[in-house]
Design a protein around this motif. Structure first.
Motif, PDB file in Angstrom:
ATOM      1  N   UNK A 302       8.217  13.710  12.430  1.00 24.84           N
ATOM      2  CA  UNK A 302       8.060  12.319  13.199  1.00 24.84           C
ATOM      3  C   UNK A 302       6.969  11.526  13.322  1.00 24.84           C
ATOM      4  N   UNK A 303       5.713  12.672  13.317  1.00 27.50           N
ATOM      5  CA  UNK A 303       4.563  12.160  13.765  1.00 27.50           C
ATOM      6  C   UNK A 303       3.520  12.007  12.361  1.00 27.50           C
ATOM      7  N   UNK A 304       3.924  12.610  11.286  1.00 24.71           N
ATOM      8  CA  UNK A 304       3.024  12.685   9.913  1.00 24.71           C
ATOM      9  C   UNK A 304       3.572  11.768   8.864  1.00 24.71           C
ATOM     10  N   UNK A 305       2.775  11.004   8.430  1.00 26.69           N
ATOM     11  CA  UNK A 305       2.669   9.992   7.348  1.00 26.69           C
ATOM     12  C   UNK A 305       2.383  10.615   6.310  1.00 26.69           C
ATOM     13  N   UNK A 306       3.288  11.034   5.184  1.00 27.68           N
ATOM     14  CA  UNK A 306       2.981  11.362   3.883  1.00 27.68           C
ATOM     15  C   UNK A 306       2.578  10.188   2.938  1.00 27.68           C
ATOM     16  N   UNK A 307       1.345  10.538   2.511  1.00 28.76           N
ATOM     17  CA  UNK A 307       0.955   9.691   1.429  1.00 28.76           C
ATOM     18  C   UNK A 307       0.758  10.289   0.154  1.00 28.76           C
ATOM     19  N   UNK A 308       1.266   9.628  -0.974  1.00 34.90           N
ATOM     20  CA  UNK A 308       1.282  10.522  -2.303  1.00 34.90           C
ATOM     21  C   UNK A 308       0.554   9.777  -3.390  1.00 34.90           C
ATOM     22  N   UNK A 309      -0.210  10.633  -3.960  1.00 34.89           N
ATOM     23  CA  UNK A 309      -1.108  10.227  -4.836  1.00 34.89           C
ATOM     24  C   UNK A 309      -0.434  10.201  -6.267  1.00 34.89           C
ATOM     25  N   UNK A 310       0.046   9.065  -6.798  1.00 33.57           N
ATOM     26  CA  UNK A 310       0.660   8.756  -7.783  1.00 33.57           C
ATOM     27  C   UNK A 310       0.089   8.916  -9.081  1.00 33.57           C
ATOM     28  N   UNK A 311       0.937   9.425 -10.129  1.00 30.71           N
ATOM     29  CA  UNK A 311       0.341   9.358 -11.500  1.00 30.71           C
ATOM     30  C   UNK A 311      -0.438   7.761 -12.162  1.00 30.71           C
ATOM     31  N   UNK A 312      -0.847   8.127 -13.282  1.00 24.93           N
ATOM     32  CA  UNK A 312      -1.172   6.737 -13.755  1.00 24.93           C
ATOM     33  C   UNK A 312       0.058   6.311 -14.400  1.00 24.93           C
ATOM     34  N   UNK A 313      -0.102   4.687 -14.490  1.00 24.25           N
ATOM     35  CA  UNK A 313       0.734   4.113 -15.366  1.00 24.25           C
ATOM     36  C   UNK A 313       0.083   3.859 -16.768  1.00 24.25           C
ATOM     37  N   UNK A 314       0.682   3.406 -17.770  1.00 23.20           N
ATOM     38  CA  UNK A 314       0.088   3.186 -19.173  1.00 23.20           C
ATOM     39  C   UNK A 314      -1.145   2.217 -18.937  1.00 23.20           C
ATOM     40  N   UNK A 315      -0.905   1.340 -18.201  1.00 30.52           N
ATOM     41  CA  UNK A 315      -2.074   0.231 -18.127  1.00 30.52           C
ATOM     42  C   UNK A 315      -3.141   0.833 -17.073  1.00 30.52           C
ATOM     43  N   UNK A 316      -2.931   1.480 -16.024  1.00 30.43           N
ATOM     44  CA  UNK A 316      -4.064   2.451 -15.308  1.00 30.43           C
ATOM     45  C   UNK A 316      -4.608   3.513 -16.124  1.00 30.43           C
ATOM     46  N   UNK A 317      -3.836   3.969 -16.893  1.00 32.39           N
ATOM     47  CA  UNK A 317      -4.393   4.851 -17.819  1.00 32.39           C
ATOM     48  C   UNK A 317      -5.516   4.295 -18.552  1.00 32.39           C
ATOM     49  N   UNK A 318      -5.356   3.318 -19.041  1.00 31.34           N
ATOM     50  CA  UNK A 318      -6.278   2.706 -20.369  1.00 31.34           C
ATOM     51  C   UNK A 318      -7.605   2.359 -19.369  1.00 31.34           C
ATOM     52  N   UNK A 319      -7.300   1.707 -18.049  1.00 30.05           N
ATOM     53  CA  UNK A 319      -8.302   1.366 -17.190  1.00 30.05           C
ATOM     54  C   UNK A 319      -9.073   2.578 -16.842  1.00 30.05           C
ATOM     55  N   UNK A 320      -8.495   3.660 -16.385  1.00 33.57           N
ATOM     56  CA  UNK A 320      -9.197   4.759 -16.008  1.00 33.57           C
ATOM     57  C   UNK A 320     -10.018   5.454 -17.435  1.00 33.57           C
ATOM     58  N   UNK A 321      -9.471   5.391 -18.532  1.00 30.56           N
ATOM     59  CA  UNK A 321     -10.539   5.870 -19.406  1.00 30.56           C
ATOM     60  C   UNK A 321     -11.494   5.077 -19.886  1.00 30.56           C
ATOM     61  N   UNK A 322     -11.320   3.700 -19.868  1.00 27.59           N
ATOM     62  CA  UNK A 322     -12.385   2.756 -20.047  1.00 27.59           C
ATOM     63  C   UNK A 322     -13.357   2.865 -18.826  1.00 27.59           C
ATOM     64  N   UNK A 323     -13.195   3.243 -17.678  1.00 28.45           N
ATOM     65  CA  UNK A 323     -13.919   3.467 -16.643  1.00 28.45           C
ATOM     66  C   UNK A 323     -14.915   4.965 -16.836  1.00 28.45           C
ATOM     67  N   UNK A 324     -14.400   5.701 -17.654  1.00 29.83           N
ATOM     68  CA  UNK A 324     -14.819   7.088 -17.729  1.00 29.83           C
ATOM     69  C   UNK A 324     -16.168   6.835 -18.984  1.00 29.83           C
ATOM     70  N   UNK A 325     -15.424   5.937 -20.006  1.00 26.49           N
ATOM     71  CA  UNK A 325     -16.527   5.543 -21.102  1.00 26.49           C
ATOM     72  C   UNK A 325     -17.810   4.445 -20.713  1.00 26.49           C
ATOM     73  N   UNK A 326     -17.402   3.648 -20.001  1.00 27.47           N
ATOM     74  CA  UNK A 326     -18.511   2.694 -19.345  1.00 27.47           C
ATOM     75  C   UNK A 326     -19.467   3.668 -18.678  1.00 27.47           C
ATOM     76  N   UNK A 327     -19.108   4.701 -17.804  1.00 28.07           N
ATOM     77  CA  UNK A 327     -20.322   5.525 -17.381  1.00 28.07           C
ATOM     78  C   UNK A 327     -21.390   6.190 -18.417  1.00 28.07           C
TER      79      UNK A 327
END
Length: 394
Positions: A302-327
């Motif tokens: 009753x006192x704990x908020x559960x926060x879930x770290x969601x997996x990538x979607x297809x769009x966010x996967x591309x954004x993530x990989x582009x971010x790694x390449x940009x570095x």
């Protein structure tokens, strides 16, 4: 409806009235009536008493035995089906979850790299990839650090980036010079029972608080005196303008008694001012332990908020990989084409269980491993970039 439940309904027998004379909880009776599950302790005695009570209520013995036989048959069939599903699920995991992949020298030369940009650990906050889901998790942790929320549980699959966000939070506290004292108990051998390892107890947490606030102060011997000592130290530190954040990694390995004790740490206050905030970080098993269906830890749920770290979607996967390449001042198209990206999503997504529920494994660690393996195959075959066929070969 189970045969036993139908039998009780036909004879107007309330399940709840059976628990007290049987000396068990109502949920134990419900599990037996609805799913044929007996308690692990004295199961034969439990069933004998159950039959005896039904006979006292005027139900014929042959009717009871017939209902029990039907219920047991259904239970065995369900267990067999669950085993088959578990076996299929295990095979799927073996196909999709790779061992640690290392970029070969040939692949580095082929793609003109000096390091694996898709698998390198993050060294600064600037390298952290952000999207709306990750920012929500980061802000939830930040609010806990600032004392605006008291108790959250960060849940995510292995390789989702939980520990990275913990490091970024601590780094952010230092960068922004927030007056927050971070307390991190060591969990090197922590397990939820003393057979597999050592349980992290509330006494260990008080030792961690003492070490963080007053490392040169010896701990009091009695538990009551030690708890009072910790409370007074937290009060003094709060008066000096500090806030306190308790972070527990691998929280899925916490025992139920320890989870229950976190409520008591939350109740350490100075007037209306809470003295400590808590962040639990763990895998999906932690969400199961903190289920609202578990009455044993209802005060914590009753006192704990559960926060879930969601997996990538297809769009966010591309954004993530582009971010790694940009570095590395590179373009994603230098490494993989669109068919390869689609294949990653296909390979790391599956349907599980009887209802074919959608499950995604598009997390940084799994994605990095898969791309690394595909780059090695591309270098071996002389392919200019990763394609769908190369991804499926890994």
């Amino acid at each position: 409806m189970s045969a036993l439940k139908q039998l009780l309904k036909d004879h107007k027998v309330n399940q709840n009235t059976l628990s007290k004379p049987m000396g068990v909880s109502v949920s134990a009776v419900n599990l037996f009536v609805n799913h044929g599950q007996k308690p692990k302790k004295n199961p034969d005695q439990f069933q004998s008493k159950f039959i005896e009570l039904l006979e006292e209520k005027g139900i014929a013995s042959d009717q009871i035995q017939q209902a029990l036989t039907t219920a047991q048959t259904h239970t065995n069939n369900d267990q067999a089906l669950d085993s088959e599903c578990a076996a299929d699920s295990s095979e799927d995991e073996q196909l999709m979850l790779l061992r640690k992949q290392t970029l070969t020298p040939a692949a580095k030369k082929h793609f003109k790299l000096f390091k694996n940009i898709f698998d390198e650990p993050i060294r600064s906050a600037a390298e952290l990839f952000n999207n709306s889901d990750i920012n929500y998790v980061r802000e939830s942790m930040w609010q806990a650090a600032k004392g605006n929320s008291s108790f959250i549980a960060l849940v995510g699959q292995s390789g989702a980036g939980k520990s990275t966000l913990r490091r970024e939070l601590i780094d952010r506290i230092e960068r922004e010079r927030e007056p927050v004292i971070v307390i991190e108990p060591y969990v090197l051998a922590s397990e939820d029972n003393d057979i597999k390892g050592k349980t992290l107890k509330s006494s260990h947490i008080t030792e961690s608080i003492l070490a963080a606030l007053a490392p040169s102060t010896p701990a009091k011997r009695s538990p009551e005196a030690r708890a009072r000592q910790i409370h007074n130290l937290l009060k003094e530190s709060s008066r000096a303008g500090y806030r306190h954040l308790l972070i527990v990694e691998e929280a899925q390995s916490l025992s139920i008694p320890t989870l229950k004790h976190f409520k008591r740490f939350l109740e350490l206050e100075n007037g209306f001012t809470p003295l400590i905030s808590i962040i639990l970080i763990g895998q999906d098993e932690l969400k199961i332990k903190l289920s609202e269906n578990n009455p044993e830890i209802r005060e914590v749920v009753q006192r704990c908020e559960i926060v879930t770290l969601e997996p990538f979607t297809q769009n966010s996967l591309v954004d993530y990989l582009q971010h790694r390449c940009k570095a590395a001042d590179r373009k994603l198209s230098d490494f993989i084409d669109e068919s390869g990206l689609d294949a990653i999503c296909t390979k790391l997504t599956r349907n599980v269980g009887r209802k074919n529920q959608h499950e995604s494994l598009l997390y940084p660690l799994a994605v990095g491993n898969l791309i690394t393996g595909a780059m090695n195959v591309a270098a071996e075959l002389g392919a200019p970039v990763i394609t769908a066929d190369l991804v499926m070969e890994v």
